[in-house]
Design an enzyme around this catalytic site. Structure first.
Site, mmCIF file in Angstrom:
data_model
loop_
_atom_site.group_PDB
_atom_site.id
_atom_site.type_symbol
_atom_site.label_atom_id
_atom_site.label_comp_id
_atom_site.label_asym_id
_atom_site.label_seq_id
_atom_site.Cartn_x
_atom_site.Cartn_y
_atom_site.Cartn_z
ATOM 1 N N TYR A 91 45.709 -104.151 117.144
ATOM 2 C CA TYR A 91 45.620 -105.064 115.993
ATOM 3 C C TYR A 91 44.492 -106.065 116.193
ATOM 4 O O TYR A 91 44.457 -106.797 117.187
ATOM 5 C CB TYR A 91 46.947 -105.789 115.821
ATOM 6 C CG TYR A 91 47.098 -106.442 114.462
ATOM 7 C CD1 TYR A 91 47.739 -105.767 113.426
ATOM 8 C CD2 TYR A 91 46.623 -107.721 114.209
ATOM 9 C CE1 TYR A 91 47.913 -106.353 112.192
ATOM 10 C CE2 TYR A 91 46.781 -108.308 112.968
ATOM 11 C CZ TYR A 91 47.425 -107.616 111.962
ATOM 12 O OH TYR A 91 47.579 -108.210 110.734
ATOM 13 N N TYR A 99 41.543 -104.403 106.128
ATOM 14 C CA TYR A 99 42.614 -105.251 106.669
ATOM 15 C C TYR A 99 43.808 -105.170 105.733
ATOM 16 O O TYR A 99 43.849 -105.805 104.688
ATOM 17 C CB TYR A 99 42.150 -106.696 106.836
ATOM 18 C CG TYR A 99 43.209 -107.539 107.511
ATOM 19 C CD1 TYR A 99 43.584 -107.271 108.826
ATOM 20 C CD2 TYR A 99 43.866 -108.564 106.840
ATOM 21 C CE1 TYR A 99 44.569 -108.013 109.454
ATOM 22 C CE2 TYR A 99 44.853 -109.311 107.461
ATOM 23 C CZ TYR A 99 45.199 -109.030 108.770
ATOM 24 O OH TYR A 99 46.189 -109.764 109.393
#
Ligand SMILES: [Zn+2]
Lengths: 382, 143
Positions: free
Chosen positions: A287, A337
């Protein structure tokens, strides 16, 4: 004791286009990604009986289920803490299916973060705790909050902005191979990075993830069923969440070691359940809302020791052919994103052998959710 | 400017700040007495609900800092780039307060030359009023 190990598999993935602005609503994007994932799996929507998503997801299960034509749903779950919930969507469905609470699970995330509002601009929903201790002093955005940890990290470990650039560059290089990525046609150079504008010094523009409209979904079934599906199964080998002792969310400034975050907690459980360790991971999807989350996560998940994450990025270690290729679709920094859901789907693509930046013979993949908030992670294997 | 949205746990901190006192919540159990921050109902070390607010010296060191640049909320963008710091208190380095280093208690958030900030720099608390609410600020100690 019952185990989740390889009991379930991801058999379908779907996604919409990614863009700064898409015309469809979040609800429609969610439905499109889910329908695409079911089609990929060759499973009818009427068979779906479980859902999992994020608490920040705006479209609820009722809307999704009735739109796609799901059957009777017997398990539904939403996980908190923004991008920290990403891998837990798969983890919760794996647990539900492995324990017989449901048989076909759909996890998804749909978000118009590209054209929609920036959450930090909404001062009306300012939470009293711990925001009263940070926001009045101008720590307004996640970039400011993580910037504090980044500065401290650079200071404690003698790391430099070049280490953060290594992260941004690896993600951008993979995006340059991925036609679906927002940054497909936009290479990044060291000069661009070093001369870009600050967002929250020490973090510059390229240390921050994209702002994207888009949606993704995946379909999870039991391992026996997976073997009869259209696609090669990608097994959920291990799953974990992590909320460490005395953790405070993204403003984790008040425990003994703020640089040892939720990744460490999730990792301990993840590896305890697994048949393999960090050295056996072929490719990782880590991440990357901000570049410093990568060295912090590399340390937390045991690829190196505490304080060694920045040095780990040297010598092309994160590139294809390096010690640990990461974010092979471009990640949150350069593909899209969408609260990390593209990392899950990219992990599946790698283990199917279909990535646009394929790691040869990849058989194991770590996928992580947001470090710096209560987090989650999964180990996938083919 | 954003002012603190006070909750019952944090209210005493702001009430003491209004009197120019920096106080931190402490466990009031006789055999514990540990400081804790942010404030909360129960001591995480001994589970006692008894608490007191202990006055601290207001001295500390910078643990980390950032310089936010726009896009920001308008009142902050007007002062950007400004500093935001984390100060570890002299009494207990695990008690860390987020704040701003300023040239004078009532000065703007960008009133100190950024090159003067460094991790480990000694600071001293001061107080200022923002939209009717008293909040701490930090002054660099003269070396
Ligand atoms: Zn106590």
């Amino acid at each position: 004791m019952a185990t989740l190990k390889d009991a379930t598999a991801i058999v379908g993935i779907g996604q919409t286009p990614f863009a700064k602005q898409l015309p469809e609503s979040e609800k429609e994007l969610a439905c499109r990604a889910i329908v695409a994932a079911l089609d990929d799996a060759g499973i009818s929507a009427a068979e779906v009986d479980a859902f999992a998503s994020y608490t920040m997801e705006e479209t609820d299960e009722v809307e999704v289920a009735k739109s796609i034509g799901a059957g009777d749903v017997t398990f539904f779950s939403k996980i908190g803490y923004g991008g920290g919930g990403c891998c837990a969507t798969v983890g919760h469905l794996a647990a539900a299916i492995a324990t017989g609470q449901a048989s076909v699970g759909v996890a998804w995330r749909s978000r118009k973060r590209g054209s929609g509002p920036r959450p930090w601009k909404n001062t009306a929903v300012q939470l009293p705790t711990p925001a009263q201790w940070t926001r009045p002093f101008g720590l307004l955005r996640p970039a400011d909050e993580i910037g504090m940890l980044a500065r401290r990290y650079l200071h404690e470990h003698g790391a430099t902005r070049d280490h953060l650039f290594n992260v941004a560059l690896a993600c951008r290089n993979r995006a340059n191979q991925n036609p679906a990525a927002i940054m497909y046609e936009r290479p990044l150079t060291r000069e661009m990075y070093m001369t870009s504008r600050w967002i929250s010094e020490p973090l510059c523009l390229f240390d921050n993830c994209l702002e994207t409209d888009g949606a993704l979904a995946c379909v999870i079934v039991a391992a026996e069923r997976a073997r009869d599906c259209r696609q090669k199964p990608v097994y959920v080998h291990s799953a974990a969440q992590g909320l460490p002792a005395q953790h405070h969310g993204m403003v984790n400034y008040w425990n003994d070691d703020p640089l040892t975050g939720p990744a460490w907690t999730a990792a301990r459980h993840l590896w305890k359940q697994a048949d393999f360790g960090p050295d056996d991971v072929d490719v990782a999807q880590i991440y990357d809302a901000f570049t410093p989350l990568i060295p912090l996560s590399l340390e937390g998940y045991g690829f190196c020791g505490r304080g060694e994450g920045a040095a780990f990025t040297e010598g092309g270690a994160l590139e294809i052919g390096g010690r640990l290729p990461i974010n092979t679709g471009g990640g949150g920094l350069s593909e899209a994103y969408v609260h990390g859901f593209n990392l899950i789907n990219e992990g599946v693509k790698q283990l199917r052998g279909h990535s646009t930046a394929q790691v040869p013979d990849a058989a194991t993949c770590l996928v992580t959710a947001g470090e710096g908030v209560p987090t989650s992670a999964i180990l996938l294997r083919s | 400017m954003l002012t603190p949205v006070v909750d019952p746990d944090g209210a005493p901190f702001w009430e003491y700040a209004a009197r120019g006192e920096l106080r931190v919540q402490a466990c009031a159990a006789p055999d514990c007495g540990r400081l804790r921050f942010p404030p909360r109902p129960c001591c995480p070390h001994c589970q006692s609900f008894a608490d007191e607010w202990r006055r601290v010296s207001g001295r500390g060191r910078i643990w980390s800092y950032v310089f936010p640049h726009p896009p920001l909320l308008p009142d902050y963008a007007a002062q950007a780039p400004y500093n935001a710091v984390i100060v570890e208190l002299a009494e207990d380095p695990l008690i860390r307060l987020v704040g701003n280093v300023v040239a004078e208690p009532d000065a703007a958030l960008d009133s100190v030359d950024p090159s003067r900030l460094r991790i480990g720099a000694r600071v001293q608390v001061a107080f200022t009023e923002v939209d009717g609410m008293t909040v701490p600020r930090w002054l660099l100690e003269r070396a």
